[in-house]
Write an enzyme that holds these catalytic residues in place. Structure first.
Site, PDB file in Angstrom:
ATOM      1  N   PHE A 100       0.811  -1.223   0.000  1.00 26.95           N
ATOM      2  CA  PHE A 100       0.000   0.000   0.000  1.00 26.95           C
ATOM      3  C   PHE A 100       0.838   1.265   0.000  1.00 26.95           C
ATOM      4  CE2 PHE A 100       0.862  -0.103   4.522  1.00 26.95           C
ATOM      5  CZ  PHE A 100       0.678   1.190   4.983  1.00 26.95           C
ATOM      6  N   LYS A 101       2.098   1.177   0.435  1.00 27.50           N
ATOM      7  CA  LYS A 101       2.949   2.367   0.482  1.00 27.50           C
ATOM      8  C   LYS A 101       3.179   2.955  -0.910  1.00 27.50           C
ATOM      9  CE  LYS A 101       3.568   1.495   4.891  1.00 27.50           C
ATOM     10  NZ  LYS A 101       4.812   1.280   5.587  1.00 27.50           N
TER      11      LYS A 101
END
Length: 461
Positions: A109-110
């Site tokens: 998700f980063k």
């Protein structure tokens, strides 16, 4: 739109300066003076927008010092790197919605925030004809996503500290196999908190920060939180039809950044019923929500290493709001934490916390059980972090509500745990398969701030 420090020691600054400052010069974190409101009519009008179009609508409300066409270009470039046309698709499995945030370059998700931040850095540096030396700490995914966000970009060096031997093998390879000249990996003999403490110390040394043009990619950088707000709105639009059914989000988190983005979306007017804060055995945030106990403890190594954190850096942003935007109260709280290893809260403050948040801690046995049972029932593979969030949602959120679970990493990034839980190897995407046998570069060091400082200075030259 101007930005303030949670500790009250700076004059308001515009968005571009906030991006470049990262950590405020008074040691606090930056927040907007106010949150723009989203009306129900605007939400309905956004239903047909693509992800980049929605990102522009939301992010542009916080940015008034970049021409709209330039901002749109930065956003479009950032999400052109994702492998799914929806960028963050939502799928329904076993009574919950899974918000898949792992379709970026490093399958975590980063990427959603760090592709945007990397392109934003490049845009501002080119405009100002400046250079930047990024210093960050990672428990696994932030480092690789940050590296892939800025590798090869002109005017940027990046130094990433990670706890040696305490990330997954794939996470380590995603960082150390990037051998571009501007990328520098530092493996620290210690914990993520050791890494994070050293990064904060470097930024709090204002003379050093200015002399060596330090920039931040950790979620202390407001631009990262802002980019993450978008997918809460995107998911809400995908799971609702008339906007009347209650929607709650289950967020596996250790550093409070991802769930704080949901809190921002809620403050903007997104109708979120509850934000479920899901932790592993490193449960300081769960103890805080459920018992008002924010006290430090040792870090436990788990199957979900990106959550193996005790001191949640983004928690300070939430405390600023919880304390009525009172910087003196924030400063006093962190002085108490430093002196006594805890922060105390009033009953009235805890009532405000529980209005927005609920929380549960999921241990490793429960995590493995969830991965295995979910796969058996649906054929869908969860990584250990996502499994923590799914288990929490199934236990804590009403079955007749719309439950959105954030899938923060591809299961192949934690293949050993997935296979242990299911007996089935996680399918390996080409991006991960290609890492085997690649040359690596990494400096292993003790948790010694002076030595890390010297390494950075020597590398910059």
């Amino acid at each position: 739109m101007r930005y303030l420090s949670t500790r009250g020691g700076i004059q308001p600054i515009p968005f571009k300066d906030a991006v470049m400052m990262g950590l405020a010069t008074d040691g606090g974190l930056l927040l907007p003076e106010s949150y723009p409101r989203i009306t129900p009519e605007q939400l309905n009008a956004w239903r047909r927008l693509s992800y980049p179009e929605l990102a522009f609508e939301i992010i542009s409300r916080f940015v008034d010092d970049i021409p709209p066409a330039d901002l749109k270009g930065v956003i479009d470039r950032s999400y052109a790197t994702f492998t799914h046309p929806a960028v963050t698709p939502v799928v329904r499995e076993n009574g919950v919605y899974i918000l898949e945030l792992f379709h970026g370059l490093t399958l975590a998700f980063k990427d959603v925030a760090l592709q945007f931040l990397g392109n934003m850095f490049e845009y501002i540096l080119a405009e100002r004809r400046q250079n930047l030396n990024i210093v960050g700490a990672t428990s696994g995914d932030t480092g690789s996503a940050a590296i892939h966000g800025v590798r090869g970009k002109k005017g940027i060096n990046i130094f990433i500290l990670h706890p040696h031997g305490k990330t997954s093998p794939v996470q380590a390879l995603q960082m150390t196999t990037v051998t571009d000249a501007n990328v520098h990996n530092i493996a620290i003999r210690g914990t993520f908190d050791d890494c994070q403490d050293m990064v904060k110390a470097l930024f709090n040394d204002l003379e050093f920060k200015e002399k060596y043009a330090l920039g931040a990619v950790n979620s202390i950088n407001w631009a990262r939180v802002l980019a993450q707000v978008v997918y809460y709105v995107y998911a809400w639009l995908r799971v609702t039809e008339d906007g009347k059914a209650p929607v709650s989000f289950s967020v596996p988190t250790g550093n409070f950044g991802d769930i704080f983005a949901g809190y921002v979306a809620k403050r903007m007017g997104l109708p979120i019923e509850k934000l479920l804060l899901a932790t592993n055995e490193n449960n300081i945030l769960t103890r805080f929500v459920n018992k008002g106990d924010y006290s430090l403890a040792g870090v436990v190594s788990t199957l979900s290493p990106s959550m193996d954190i005790q001191v949640a850096s983004n928690f300070e942003r939430y405390l600023f709001h919880l304390f009525g935007e009172d910087p003196a109260r924030v400063r006093a709280a962190f002085a108490e934490l430093k002196a006594e290893g805890r922060i105390t809260f009033s009953n009235e403050e805890m009532a405000l916390v529980r209005r927005d948040f609920c929380s549960v801690s999921v241990d490793q046995e429960q995590t493995l059980d969830t991965i295995g049972s979910f796969y058996k029932e649906t054929g869908y593979l969860l990584d250990p972090h996502t499994a923590v969030g799914v288990r929490a949602a199934l236990e804590q959120l009403p079955g007749d509500s719309l439950r959105v679970c954030l899938a923060t990493a591809h299961p192949a990034k934690f293949g050993e745990a997935v296979e242990k839980a299911t007996g089935v190897p996680a399918p390996v995407p080409p991006a991960i398969a290609a890492l085997e046998g690649m040359p690596t570069r990494c400096k292993v060091m003790d948790a010694d701030l002076a030595a890390v400082r010297e390494f950075i200075v020597a590398t910059i030259g």
